[in-house]
Scaffold this motif. Sequence first.
Motif, PDB file in Angstrom:
ATOM      1  N   MET A 146       0.828  -1.167   0.000  1.00 45.72           N
ATOM      2  CA  MET A 146       0.000   0.000   0.000  1.00 45.72           C
ATOM      3  C   MET A 146       0.880   1.240   0.000  1.00 45.72           C
ATOM      4  N   LEU A 147       1.198   1.736  -1.141  1.00 44.82           N
ATOM      5  CA  LEU A 147       2.101   2.874  -1.209  1.00 44.82           C
ATOM      6  C   LEU A 147       1.374   4.169  -0.910  1.00 44.82           C
ATOM      7  N   ARG A 148       0.530   4.598  -1.790  1.00 44.68           N
ATOM      8  CA  ARG A 148      -0.229   5.817  -1.569  1.00 44.68           C
ATOM      9  C   ARG A 148      -1.193   5.971  -2.726  1.00 44.68           C
ATOM     10  N   LYS A 149      -2.178   6.818  -2.532  1.00 46.88           N
ATOM     11  CA  LYS A 149      -3.097   7.093  -3.623  1.00 46.88           C
ATOM     12  C   LYS A 149      -2.343   7.836  -4.711  1.00 46.88           C
ATOM     13  N   SER A 150      -2.640   7.521  -5.960  1.00 41.63           N
ATOM     14  CA  SER A 150      -1.919   8.163  -7.060  1.00 41.63           C
ATOM     15  C   SER A 150      -2.194   9.656  -7.111  1.00 41.63           C
ATOM     16  N   THR A 151      -3.297  10.109  -6.541  1.00 41.97           N
ATOM     17  CA  THR A 151      -3.617  11.533  -6.557  1.00 41.97           C
ATOM     18  C   THR A 151      -3.062  12.262  -5.338  1.00 41.97           C
ATOM     19  N   ASP A 152      -2.474  11.541  -4.403  1.00 44.79           N
ATOM     20  CA  ASP A 152      -1.960  12.133  -3.179  1.00 44.79           C
ATOM     21  C   ASP A 152      -0.515  12.579  -3.374  1.00 44.79           C
ATOM     22  N   ILE A 178       6.987   4.405  -7.409  1.00 41.07           N
ATOM     23  CA  ILE A 178       5.706   4.753  -8.023  1.00 41.07           C
ATOM     24  C   ILE A 178       5.854   5.842  -9.085  1.00 41.07           C
ATOM     25  N   GLN A 179       7.084   6.278  -9.336  1.00 43.33           N
ATOM     26  CA  GLN A 179       7.312   7.346 -10.299  1.00 43.33           C
ATOM     27  C   GLN A 179       8.170   6.833 -11.465  1.00 43.33           C
TER      28      GLN A 179
END
Length: 187
Positions: free
Chosen positions: A1-7, A74-75
Amino acid sequence: MLRKSTDKKHVCPWWLCFTFDNPLRKLLHNPEAILSPYVRPGDRVIDIGAGMGYFSIPLARLVGPTGQVTAIDIQPPMLSALARRAQRIGVAERITPHLANPGSLGPHSKADFILAFWMVHEVPDLNGFLTEIFHLLKPGGHFLLVEPKIHVSRGSFLRTLGTAKEMGFTLKENPKIRLSQSALLEV
């Protein structure tokens, strides 16, 4: 669970990594000195929040030609830079870049060692994240959790360790790493 893509407020921008992914950083955080007590030739290793490979490339050297490093971020710009650097240095065949989905690290082979260096404070779902790490480690595998003292209070770090212990991790030691709070956890 990394993070929301919009966060985006919790995600370190890819262009900022050039400021702390440089040769001068070795004076504070020498990857080989930090990681060599825990990583052996032939190991399967996961570097979460790998960025441009500051730790992934030294990990590839430590695991040697029979080991494997999965570098998760995630980038896409981070992973592209990591792949170019690994190719230039000659360890690209030992590193598998992986673009994580916004809510998951993704499926991976079980690891002997997992590193999360200065990134767990960016994760909004700590329980989900630690659960994924727990299930990605082989029995007896180690997870090195390192957080920056300037962003993470001692109380917050201890709460993270408490959550990890509730999930079944065992605290093995607290390695001394400059400007950091750290814990070596075992499954």
